[in-house]
Every structure is written in C-alpha cells, then in structure tokens.
Design an enzyme around this catalytic site. Structure first.
Site, PDB file in Angstrom:
ATOM      1  N   ASP A  34       3.968   0.186  12.102  1.00  0.00           N
ATOM      2  CA  ASP A  34       2.747  -0.372  11.495  1.00  0.00           C
ATOM      3  C   ASP A  34       2.519  -1.826  11.870  1.00  0.00           C
ATOM      4  OD1 ASP A  34       3.094   1.485   8.371  1.00  0.00           O
ATOM      5  OD2 ASP A  34       2.484   2.066  10.399  1.00  0.00           O
ATOM      6  N   ARG A  78       0.390  13.943  13.375  1.00  0.00           N
ATOM      7  CA  ARG A  78       0.811  13.786  11.976  1.00  0.00           C
ATOM      8  C   ARG A  78       1.049  15.131  11.272  1.00  0.00           C
ATOM      9  NH1 ARG A  78      -1.734   8.577   9.365  1.00  0.00           N
ATOM     10  NH2 ARG A  78       0.407   8.443   8.621  1.00  0.00           N
ATOM     11  N   PRO A  79       1.979  15.905  11.786  1.00  0.00           N
ATOM     12  CA  PRO A  79       2.273  17.198  11.160  1.00  0.00           C
ATOM     13  C   PRO A  79       2.871  17.054   9.750  1.00  0.00           C
ATOM     14  CG  PRO A  79       3.915  16.660  12.813  1.00  0.00           C
ATOM     15  CD  PRO A  79       2.859  15.591  12.905  1.00  0.00           C
ATOM     16  N   ILE A  80       2.934  18.159   9.033  1.00  0.00           N
ATOM     17  CA  ILE A  80       3.545  18.142   7.684  1.00  0.00           C
ATOM     18  C   ILE A  80       4.628  19.216   7.560  1.00  0.00           C
ATOM     19  CG2 ILE A  80       1.507  17.178   6.517  1.00  0.00           C
ATOM     20  CD1 ILE A  80       0.866  20.065   5.586  1.00  0.00           C
ATOM     21  N   ASP A  81       5.114  19.697   8.705  1.00  0.00           N
ATOM     22  CA  ASP A  81       6.112  20.774   8.681  1.00  0.00           C
ATOM     23  C   ASP A  81       7.373  20.401   7.904  1.00  0.00           C
ATOM     24  OD1 ASP A  81       6.344  18.929  10.904  1.00  0.00           O
ATOM     25  OD2 ASP A  81       8.078  20.096  11.508  1.00  0.00           O
ATOM     26  N   LEU A  82       7.800  19.146   7.992  1.00  0.00           N
ATOM     27  CA  LEU A  82       9.039  18.738   7.294  1.00  0.00           C
ATOM     28  C   LEU A  82       8.826  18.710   5.774  1.00  0.00           C
ATOM     29  CD1 LEU A  82      10.261  15.883   9.680  1.00  0.00           C
ATOM     30  CD2 LEU A  82      10.951  18.293   9.651  1.00  0.00           C
ATOM     31  N   CYS A 117      -4.920   7.596   9.164  1.00  0.00           N
ATOM     32  CA  CYS A 117      -5.304   6.989  10.443  1.00  0.00           C
ATOM     33  C   CYS A 117      -5.071   7.961  11.590  1.00  0.00           C
ATOM     34  CB  CYS A 117      -4.492   5.719  10.670  1.00  0.00           C
ATOM     35  SG  CYS A 117      -5.121   4.346   9.684  1.00  0.00           S
ATOM     36  N   ARG A 165      -8.899  -0.196   4.407  1.00  0.00           N
ATOM     37  CA  ARG A 165      -8.010   0.849   3.875  1.00  0.00           C
ATOM     38  C   ARG A 165      -6.703   0.239   3.392  1.00  0.00           C
ATOM     39  NH1 ARG A 165      -8.195   6.299   7.143  1.00  0.00           N
ATOM     40  NH2 ARG A 165      -6.722   6.694   5.480  1.00  0.00           N
ATOM     41  N   ARG A 181      -3.799  10.059   4.022  1.00  0.00           N
ATOM     42  CA  ARG A 181      -2.524  10.756   4.308  1.00  0.00           C
ATOM     43  C   ARG A 181      -1.783  11.039   3.005  1.00  0.00           C
ATOM     44  NH1 ARG A 181       0.282  13.829   7.969  1.00  0.00           N
ATOM     45  NH2 ARG A 181       2.525  13.567   7.699  1.00  0.00           N
ATOM     46  N   LYS A 223       0.855  -1.208   0.000  1.00  0.00           N
ATOM     47  CA  LYS A 223       0.000   0.000   0.000  1.00  0.00           C
ATOM     48  C   LYS A 223       0.887   1.252   0.000  1.00  0.00           C
ATOM     49  CE  LYS A 223      -1.801   1.481   4.027  1.00  0.00           C
ATOM     50  NZ  LYS A 223      -1.486   2.875   4.362  1.00  0.00           N
ATOM     51  N   ASN A 224       1.885   1.265   0.930  1.00  0.00           N
ATOM     52  CA  ASN A 224       2.643   2.506   1.114  1.00  0.00           C
ATOM     53  C   ASN A 224       3.661   2.759   0.015  1.00  0.00           C
ATOM     54  OD1 ASN A 224       1.066   2.942   3.285  1.00  0.00           O
ATOM     55  ND2 ASN A 224       2.565   2.299   4.799  1.00  0.00           N
TER      56      ASN A 224
HETATM   57  C1  EPZ Z   1       4.093   6.725   6.409  1.00  0.00           C
HETATM   58  O1  EPZ Z   1       3.371   7.762   7.032  1.00  0.00           O
HETATM   59  C2  EPZ Z   1       3.114   5.566   6.270  1.00  0.00           C
HETATM   60  N1  EPZ Z   1       1.976   5.964   5.459  1.00  0.00           N
HETATM   61  C3  EPZ Z   1       2.623   5.141   7.658  1.00  0.00           C
HETATM   62  O2  EPZ Z   1       1.805   3.980   7.474  1.00  0.00           O
HETATM   63  C4  EPZ Z   1       3.837   4.748   8.520  1.00  0.00           C
HETATM   64  O3  EPZ Z   1       3.396   4.444   9.817  1.00  0.00           O
HETATM   65  C5  EPZ Z   1       4.827   5.921   8.570  1.00  0.00           C
HETATM   66  O4  EPZ Z   1       5.206   6.303   7.224  1.00  0.00           O
HETATM   67  C6  EPZ Z   1       6.086   5.569   9.346  1.00  0.00           C
HETATM   68  O5  EPZ Z   1       6.715   4.467   8.763  1.00  0.00           O
HETATM   69  C7  EPZ Z   1       2.105   6.042   4.108  1.00  0.00           C
HETATM   70  O6  EPZ Z   1       3.178   5.817   3.557  1.00  0.00           O
HETATM   71  C8  EPZ Z   1       0.874   6.420   3.341  1.00  0.00           C
HETATM   72  P1  EPZ Z   1       6.325   9.860   8.722  1.00  0.00           P
HETATM   73  P2  EPZ Z   1       4.023   9.254   7.149  1.00  0.00           P
HETATM   74  O7  EPZ Z   1       6.292  11.163   8.035  1.00  0.00           O
HETATM   75  O8  EPZ Z   1       4.809   9.567   5.944  1.00  0.00           O
HETATM   76  C9  EPZ Z   1       6.795  12.934  12.225  1.00  0.00           C
HETATM   77  C10 EPZ Z   1      -0.066   2.565   7.746  1.00  0.00           C
HETATM   78  O9  EPZ Z   1      -0.602   2.005   8.718  1.00  0.00           O
HETATM   79  N2  EPZ Z   1       6.658  13.976  11.191  1.00  0.00           N
HETATM   80  O10 EPZ Z   1       7.494   8.954   8.522  1.00  0.00           O
HETATM   81  O11 EPZ Z   1       2.930  10.166   7.563  1.00  0.00           O
HETATM   82  C11 EPZ Z   1       5.465  12.294  12.555  1.00  0.00           C
HETATM   83  O12 EPZ Z   1       4.786  13.045  13.529  1.00  0.00           O
HETATM   84  C12 EPZ Z   1       0.417   4.013   7.857  1.00  0.00           C
HETATM   85  O13 EPZ Z   1       0.122   2.024   6.621  1.00  0.00           O
HETATM   86  C13 EPZ Z   1       6.856  15.314  11.511  1.00  0.00           C
HETATM   87  O14 EPZ Z   1       7.146  15.649  12.663  1.00  0.00           O
HETATM   88  O15 EPZ Z   1       5.002   9.029   8.390  1.00  0.00           O
HETATM   89  C14 EPZ Z   1       5.856  10.950  13.082  1.00  0.00           C
HETATM   90  O16 EPZ Z   1       6.175  11.060  14.444  1.00  0.00           O
HETATM   91  C15 EPZ Z   1       0.188   4.601   9.238  1.00  0.00           C
HETATM   92  N3  EPZ Z   1       6.723  16.259  10.541  1.00  0.00           N
HETATM   93  C16 EPZ Z   1       7.130  10.621  12.322  1.00  0.00           C
HETATM   94  O17 EPZ Z   1       7.580  11.856  11.740  1.00  0.00           O
HETATM   95  C17 EPZ Z   1       6.412  15.922   9.241  1.00  0.00           C
HETATM   96  O18 EPZ Z   1       6.340  16.835   8.383  1.00  0.00           O
HETATM   97  C18 EPZ Z   1       6.941   9.582  11.231  1.00  0.00           C
HETATM   98  O19 EPZ Z   1       6.090  10.122  10.279  1.00  0.00           O
HETATM   99  C19 EPZ Z   1       6.204  14.560   8.938  1.00  0.00           C
HETATM  100  C20 EPZ Z   1       6.334  13.607   9.922  1.00  0.00           C
END
Ligand code: EPZ
Length: 419
Positions: free
Chosen positions: A306, A122-126, A117, A398, A93, A22-23
């Site tokens: 996950d 789940r911020p997007i600042d990065l 989920c 999902r 997401r 999926k991811n």
């Molecule tokens: C991806 O989400 C996956 N989703 C998630 O899978 C997975 O849990 C996650 O990566 C971690 O491996 C998809 O690929 C669609 P991250 P993503 O950005 O990209 C922090 C599932 O069940 N962060 O790596 O949203 C955030 O808060 C789903 O299949 C920031 O601070 O994950 C978290 O603590 C759930 N600022 C950490 O990074 C940002 O701008 C990991 O988030 C982005 C993230």
C-alpha cells in the site's frame, strides 16, 4: 467528478497528526457484528470506505450513531438481516470480512463478491476454504456467496498465503465456535493485532496475533466495549514519502514507528534525517535523495504494497535506479503511465518496474485509478514544475480524509474542483 489542481514546487514543513487506520477500522466494524452488547469506537476517520461499511451495518439491522467528537456508537443487538446489500458490498473489499462474523452471529449470510481497488484479481478462495474448515457450508452461485453454519467448530487451518482478510475472517468465525482454532501461516499485520485486542476486550480469547500462528479459543458470547483502533501506518508513510519528495522538515504524530520500520530504514539510507521520539517522527530532507535501489513488496513486516505507488514517485526523482517488484497485486502499476506523462523514466514488465530517477517532473493532466495511486500522483503533482490536474480524486477519498487539506497544512498548493 472531483479533481485536484496542484501547483508544484513547494517544500513541506510543519506538524501533522495521523488518523486511525482504515484497514483496522474496517475489520473492527465487521467485528462489531459479533457483539451482543454496544460498541463505542473513538477517532473514527471520515473515509468513504468507512461510511460504506457503516451503511452496510445499518442495512443488517445494527444501530449506528455518529457523535460529534468522532465517536461511533454501534449497537448490533437487534441485527436481523443476513443479506448484505449488493450495491454496497460491491463497492468495498471489506464487505467480505462480514462472512465470518455473520456466520458466527446469525448462522447465515448472503453476499455478492466484494469490490475494492482494481489492483488485481483479489480472489477470496482462502476466506472460503478457511470458513469451510470450521464446518461452515458455503455455496457460490449466481454471483453470490451463500453461507450457513448451524454450529461452527474450532479446527486447525493452514493458509496457503498469509492473507490479511482471510486471517481476519477466520478469526471472527472462530471466536464463537465450539472448541479451539489455530490459524497457521496467518498474516502478521498490525491491523490483525488490533483486531485481536478489540475482540479480546469484548471477552474473546485470541492469542498469537502478530506471529504466524494465531490461536482462538471459542467463547459463548461477546459483550460491550469502548475501543480506539491504531493509527494508519499507510497514511503515516504517505506523509513521510511526500516530505521526502518535496523536501523540507515535517513531523508526524500519533504513529508507531515499528509499523513502518521498513520504510524508515529506506528513507534513512537514501539521505533523510529521521528522529523518532515516542509516537512522533520528524523527517528533514534537503536536496536530491539517493535511490532506494530496490523495493520488494511483501506481507508485514516486509515493505507494504500500500506504500509502493507513493514510494515509486520518490524513486522517480531520486538519484539512481530502483527496481520495484510488486509481489502482492498483479496490476498495481496503473500510476506508471500517468507518471511517464509527467516526465518520469520508468519501464514495467509484469510485476516489475525499473525506475531511473530524473532531475525534474513536469505538471500534466493525469488520472488516478485507485486509492494509493491517487495519493502517489498527488505527491507527483506537488514535486512537479508547473500545474498538474489530477482527475478522479474521489478514489483518494476512500482512504484519506481531504488529503489536499492535509498537504496544504504543510505548505502544498492544491485546490479541489468539484464538478
Ligand atoms: C488488505 O486487503 C488491505 N485491505 C489492502 O489494502 C492491502 O493491500 C492488503 O490487505 C495486503 O496488505 C483491507 O484491509 C480492507 P490479502 P486483502 O488477502 O485482505 C491473495 C489499501 O490500499 N489472496 O492480504 O484483500 C491476493 O490475491 C488496500 O488500503 C488469495 O490468493 O489482501 C493477494 O495477492 C488495498 N486468496 C494477496 O493474497 C484469498 O482468498 C494479499 O491479499 C485472499 C487473498
């Protein structure tokens, strides 16, 4: 509202295939926007989130054809709309993964904050910081993110956290930028490597995916491609954890064992007999397993967040105590109160869960609040004595295709009731 009626107590035996990830698929679907040609993707998994991403591509002016042998033909040559529909974007997401490709291709994008989920803030600042480093203009107002990029310029970007989505977004914004981009402290997940390989097969010039530094040399344009994404390591791990919890002898096919080696190591240490041959993993278990002792969820190649809910179920019936620390998402223990209703002995404090294994779980009326908690509580119903009613199973759809049928194929007794 769909629910599962699960009669527990059966062991799991047999052979099962693992579908495409999926991811990986979601990031690659966003990457289709970058192509000036036609993209042909194979083995598409029928997960609800994939269908929603395809609906978004159609809303942008892309042509999507679903062929009967699970092949997708995606033609974004006439993409003409930079506004991502709010009602679709809010549901998943991965709608935010379109920022980079849209800025690269259309130089403009308007999108609301993403869904996904409910497992944390789940911020997007990065994502936004990284795109601004590449000379994108990003404004957040009225609940929307407006992006403009007359010309994206390659730059060095350091991620404060190895975010999967932010890495993917910046990669896709850099691939058509002028000059070279280096992403430092990038995510190393297999899905990042898959995205690199997909983009390179369209004519991109990316290297280093899988390490903590990724280099993207900007190119003029990307062409057509035929591609098959990697297998879903989280589904593979879900099957192994279900087999370990229920007992029996299962074989999963079409999986790269290296992608789930953190889990395999723990399963072996707990008493599972695991044989690996090429892309096949056979797991035999009988009797009660030993507790893992501890689980720390970490970015890849650490233990995947996950798989935490599913692993927690196994710890709830294993011999001993397991301390589980959920380092990625601050509210990813919603499955715990439901499990306690089934007789589990678990105490949570903030990001930590202390799980003391019990001899038996008992069927109950429970609810799943997110995708992986749903998979976990399905496993709990399969190991529990008696009947479990699991509500809100649409959450499971999902990221799993008819999970009940996959488990029934191995010997489980699960009926879906659609209201
Ligand atoms: C991806 O989400 C996956 N989703 C998630 O899978 C997975 O849990 C996650 O990566 C971690 O491996 C998809 O690929 C669609 P991250 P993503 O950005 O990209 C922090 C599932 O069940 N962060 O790596 O949203 C955030 O808060 C789903 O299949 C920031 O601070 O994950 C978290 O603590 C759930 N600022 C950490 O990074 C940002 O701008 C990991 O988030 C982005 C993230």
């Amino acid at each position: 509202m769909d629910k599962f009626i699960i009669n527990g107590g059966n062991t799991l035996n047999g052979v099962i295939d693992v579908p495409c990830a999926k991811n990986s698929y979601l990031a690659i679907l966003a990457g289709c926007v970058l192509s000036s040609g036609v993209v042909c993707l194979h083995n598409y998994p029928k997960f609800d989130d994939i269908d929603k991403m395809l609906d978004i591509l159609v809303s942008l002016g892309c042509k999507v054809t679903r062929e009967e042998n699970r092949t997708l033909i995606i033609d974004c040559t006439n993409i003409n709309n930079y506004v991502i529909p709010q009602k679709l974007a809010k549901k998943i997401r991965s709608s935010i993964f379109l920022l980079g490709p849209m800025l690269s291709r259309l130089k403009r994008v308007l999108v609301t904050y993403p869904g996904g989920c409910d497992i944390g803030s789940r911020p997007i600042d990065l994502h936004l910081k990284g795109l601004k480093s590449l000379n994108a203009k990003i404004v957040e107002r009225f609940g929307f993110i407006e992006g403009e990029a007359t010309n994206l310029i390659g730059e060095n970007v350091h991620l404060d956290y190895p975010s999967v989505g932010a890495t993917e977004n910046i990669m896709m914004a850099a691939v058509l930028a002028k000059g070279t981009t280096k992403i430092f402290n990038s995510a190393k997940e297999p899905e990042i490597v898959d995205l690199q390989n997909f983009i390179n097969s369209m004519g991109g010039k990316i290297s280093g995916a899988g390490s903590d530094t990724i280099t993207i040399v900007g190119v003029e344009k990307l062409g057509s491609v035929e591609y098959t994404p990697i297998a879903d390591r989280i589904i593979a791990g879900t099957y192994l954890l279900a087999g370990a919890a229920c007992g029996g002898d299962i074989t999963i096919k079409n999986v790269d064992y290296e992608h789930i080696y953190s889990l395999i190591t723990k399963l072996k240490n707990s008493g599972c007999i695991i044989d690996i041959k090429d892309d096949t993993i056979r797991q035999r278990t009988n009797g009660r397993l030993k507790s893992f002792g501890s689980i720390e969820t970490l970015p890849y190649p650490g233990f995947p967040t996950d798989m935490q809910p599913q692993a927690l179920i196994l710890q709830a019936i294993s011999n001993g105590t397991c301390i589980i620390t959920e380092n990625l998402f601050e509210t990813r223990f919603k499955h715990v109160p439901e499990l306690v209703k089934m007789g589990a002995s678990i105490v949570t404090r903030d990001r930590m869960a202390i799980v003391t294994g019990v001899e038996k779980l008992y069927g109950a009326d429970v609810t799943c609040y997110d995708l992986r908690a749903g998979a976990a509580l399905t496993i709990a119903g399969m190991v529990a004595e008696g009947k479990t009613i699991l509500n809100e199973v649409k959450n499971i759809d999902r990221g799993y295709e008819k999970l009940e049928e996959a488990f029934n194929l191995l010997g489980a007794d699960i009926k879906r009731e659609t209201k």
